[in-house]
Design a protein around this motif. Structure first.
Motif, PDB file in Angstrom:
ATOM      1  N   HIS A 115       0.833  -1.159  -0.064  1.00 40.65           N
ATOM      2  CA  HIS A 115       0.153   0.039  -0.047  1.00 40.65           C
ATOM      3  C   HIS A 115       0.931   1.336   0.035  1.00 40.65           C
ATOM      4  N   GLY A 116       0.597   2.108  -0.912  1.00 40.00           N
ATOM      5  CA  GLY A 116       1.233   3.445  -0.864  1.00 40.00           C
ATOM      6  C   GLY A 116       2.367   3.453  -1.748  1.00 40.00           C
ATOM      7  N   SER A 117       2.827   2.296  -2.245  1.00 39.55           N
ATOM      8  CA  SER A 117       4.002   1.977  -3.105  1.00 39.55           C
ATOM      9  C   SER A 117       3.988   2.929  -4.283  1.00 39.55           C
ATOM     10  N   ASP A 118       5.414   3.583  -4.728  1.00 38.25           N
ATOM     11  CA  ASP A 118       5.248   4.271  -6.024  1.00 38.25           C
ATOM     12  C   ASP A 118       6.755   4.282  -6.551  1.00 38.25           C
ATOM     13  N   ALA A 119       7.071   4.943  -7.368  1.00 38.29           N
ATOM     14  CA  ALA A 119       8.533   4.800  -7.973  1.00 38.29           C
ATOM     15  C   ALA A 119       9.409   5.442  -7.309  1.00 38.29           C
ATOM     16  N   MET A 120       9.072   6.179  -6.172  1.00 36.89           N
ATOM     17  CA  MET A 120      10.370   6.677  -5.311  1.00 36.89           C
ATOM     18  C   MET A 120      10.160   6.162  -3.857  1.00 36.89           C
ATOM     19  N   HIS A 121       8.944   5.985  -3.541  1.00 37.46           N
ATOM     20  CA  HIS A 121       8.877   5.383  -2.129  1.00 37.46           C
ATOM     21  C   HIS A 121       7.954   3.885  -2.288  1.00 37.46           C
ATOM     22  N   THR A 122       9.017   2.878  -2.263  1.00 36.01           N
ATOM     23  CA  THR A 122       8.849   1.572  -2.649  1.00 36.01           C
ATOM     24  C   THR A 122       8.272   0.713  -1.425  1.00 36.01           C
ATOM     25  N   ASP A 123       8.503   1.247  -0.135  1.00 37.20           N
ATOM     26  CA  ASP A 123       7.892   0.703   0.984  1.00 37.20           C
ATOM     27  C   ASP A 123       7.641   1.214   2.134  1.00 37.20           C
ATOM     28  N   PRO A 124       6.655   2.153   2.033  1.00 36.66           N
ATOM     29  CA  PRO A 124       6.130   3.044   3.018  1.00 36.66           C
ATOM     30  C   PRO A 124       5.343   2.620   4.090  1.00 36.66           C
ATOM     31  N   ASP A 125       5.547   2.768   5.453  1.00 34.68           N
ATOM     32  CA  ASP A 125       4.645   2.544   6.385  1.00 34.68           C
ATOM     33  C   ASP A 125       4.141   3.653   7.001  1.00 34.68           C
ATOM     34  N   TYR A 126       2.949   3.878   6.500  1.00 31.15           N
ATOM     35  CA  TYR A 126       2.201   4.815   6.817  1.00 31.15           C
ATOM     36  C   TYR A 126       2.093   5.482   8.412  1.00 31.15           C
ATOM     37  N   SER A 127       2.777   6.459   8.779  1.00 34.57           N
ATOM     38  CA  SER A 127       2.903   6.841  10.003  1.00 34.57           C
ATOM     39  C   SER A 127       2.523   8.340  10.399  1.00 34.57           C
ATOM     40  N   ALA A 128       2.901   8.625  11.630  1.00 32.48           N
ATOM     41  CA  ALA A 128       2.519   9.958  12.203  1.00 32.48           C
ATOM     42  C   ALA A 128       3.059  10.315  13.462  1.00 32.48           C
ATOM     43  N   ALA A 129       3.694  11.512  13.508  1.00 35.12           N
ATOM     44  CA  ALA A 129       3.663  12.130  14.954  1.00 35.12           C
ATOM     45  C   ALA A 129       2.559  12.703  15.513  1.00 35.12           C
TER      46      ALA A 129
END
Length: 443
Positions: free
Chosen positions: A23-37
């Motif tokens: 989920h959220g993977s694109d050409a630059m961000h291949t392994d995002p873990d959706y997160s927040a401060a």
């Protein structure tokens, strides 16, 4: 009546392992873990209300933003909330002009992300105390008060305080009718959930088919890693949605300027409305070059999700470097800075189509775009707000989508408050979810 001395500010590192499913993977961000401060502000008022604010991250680095929030906390603690919102421009200037922290910005990077989280929490608390959703707080606010929340430093050559006031005054004409329209019909959205770069074809087809059944008419496809694969995937999606529905493509900063033009010439057959983030988000003149080259093909340039501040947006507008402006409710300095960008976009005649998705971005930015339509732009032409269907169940007041449109929130606040059970389970690295995952990695 705004009240209360700020007695406590806490911040937590909350992460969701979305990379496991692509989920959220694109050409630059291949392994995002959706997160927040995730920031919570408390006061000594006896109403029991808390201000909740987030800034969106992709996993690693969230701890850096948490540190930045803690470094900014002294600007907020023991201040009276009424004093802050009574001179919000002054407070914004103070928190973004910290004589030492500003050096590692200024008004950009981790410090600005932290600033957004803190200010988002203050706006949430203000709206809760007024008993209104944030968009309604803004719509009902006197234009003079709204203008007093914005910092015009560095942008007065593109937008003066007087111009901003006059725009907001003019926006009051017909605003009640537009508000009724929003409450009845909602704000048009587009979906990015069908075509993440890491999804297999079967998943693309299944998700696209389901979205069509649900009434979606606008679809965005991630591109930029492999040209032949992009051609194949764009053809797959275009064939499924047909020639009449809207297609956009997003390269997430992958290309150099000449490469972006060459690549998009090859994808032009699929009639994309825009190419999003074709090159470095900092390259104003590069975006202008791409915009000029693609104009004969009927392809616009969209950017803004990683545009640091109002100054960069000013230059993008002045250079005619974009045809669709994408504010991000956590990248910019919260509502204060977003308001000035919405007004600049209106002055330059550029439609705003916000970046959303991630963790909580849909919840936040819906307020800004609904306000924009009711009180500023009064137009839906070429306008839509991104929607991604991940992680809404972790919010106390999640977005409501009906007929592919954002329905205006009715609960008081900025829709930023997360469920405490979700925060505890996903807090990094001690939450139950991460204890289990990290233990598995060690084994």
């Amino acid at each position: 009546m705004v009240r209360g001395r700020i007695s406590r500010l806490s911040v937590r590192d909350v992460r969701f392992p979305t990379s496991l499913a692509g989920h959220g993977s694109d050409a630059m961000h291949t392994d995002p873990d959706y997160s927040a401060a995730y920031v919570i502000i408390e006061t000594d008022a006896q109403d029991g209300l808390q201000g909740c604010g987030i800034t969106f991250t992709l996993g690693k680095g969230t701890e850096v933003v948490v540190c930045a929030v803690k470094a900014l906390a002294h600007h907020v603690l023991n201040k009276d909330l009424g004093d802050i919102v009574g001179d919000f421009r002054g407070f914004y200037r103070q928190i973004t002009s910290d004589g030492q922290l500003r050096w590692i910005g200024p008004e950009k990077g981790a410090v600005h992300l932290a600033t957004a989280a803190v200010l988002n929490a203050l706006w949430d608390l203000w709206a809760k105390q007024e008993g209104k959703p944030l968009w309604k707080l803004l719509v009902d606010m006197d234009p003079k008060v709204l203008v007093s929340c914005m910092d015009f430093r560095y942008i007065s050559d593109a937008l003066t305080e007087q111009e901003a006031y006059e725009m907001l005054q003019k926006g009051r004409v017909g605003s009640r009718e537009r508000e009724a329209q929003m409450l009845a019909q909602g704000y048009p959205a587009y979906t990015t959930s069908c075509a993440w770069l890491g999804y297999a074809d079967d998943a693309l087809k299944q998700l696209c088919s389901r979205a069509l059944q649900d009434g979606w008419t606008r679809f965005k496809v991630k591109v930029g890693a492999d040209l032949q694969d992009d051609i194949r995937r764009c053809r797959l999606i275009r064939d499924m949605i047909g020639p009449e529905k809207t297609l956009m493509v997003d390269a997430n900063q992958r290309w150099d300027v000449p490469e972006a033009v060459e690549w998009m010439v090859k994808l032009a057959e699929f009639k994309p409305l825009w190419i999003e983030e074709p090159t470095s988000p900092d390259d104003i003149l590069g975006h202008a070059t791409i915009s000029k080259a693609l104009a004969p093909l009927g392809i616009g340039v969209a950017t803004g999700e990683q545009c640091h501040n109002r100054v960069m947006f000013k230059q993008l507008l002045q250079a005619k470097a974009l045809q669709f402006l994408q504010i991000d409710s956590c990248r910019l300095g919260s509502v204060n800075e977003s308001l000035s960008v919405l007004l600049m976009a209106h002055k330059f005649g550029i439609p705003v189509c916000p970046h959303a998705g991630g963790l909580g971005l849909c919840e936040l930015v819906q307020h800004l775009i609904i306000f924009d339509y009711i009180a500023v732009s009064a137009s839906l032409e070429n306008r839509m707000c991104e929607y991604v269907d991940h992680l809404h169940e972790h919010f106390k007041y999640p977005v409501l989508i009906q007929k592919a449109s954002y329905m205006p929130p009715k609960d008081a606040g900025y829709s930023t408050e997360m469920k405490e059970s979700s925060v505890k389970e996903h807090q990094f690295p001690d939450g139950a979810v991460w204890k289990k995952l990290l233990a598995g990695q060690e084994n």
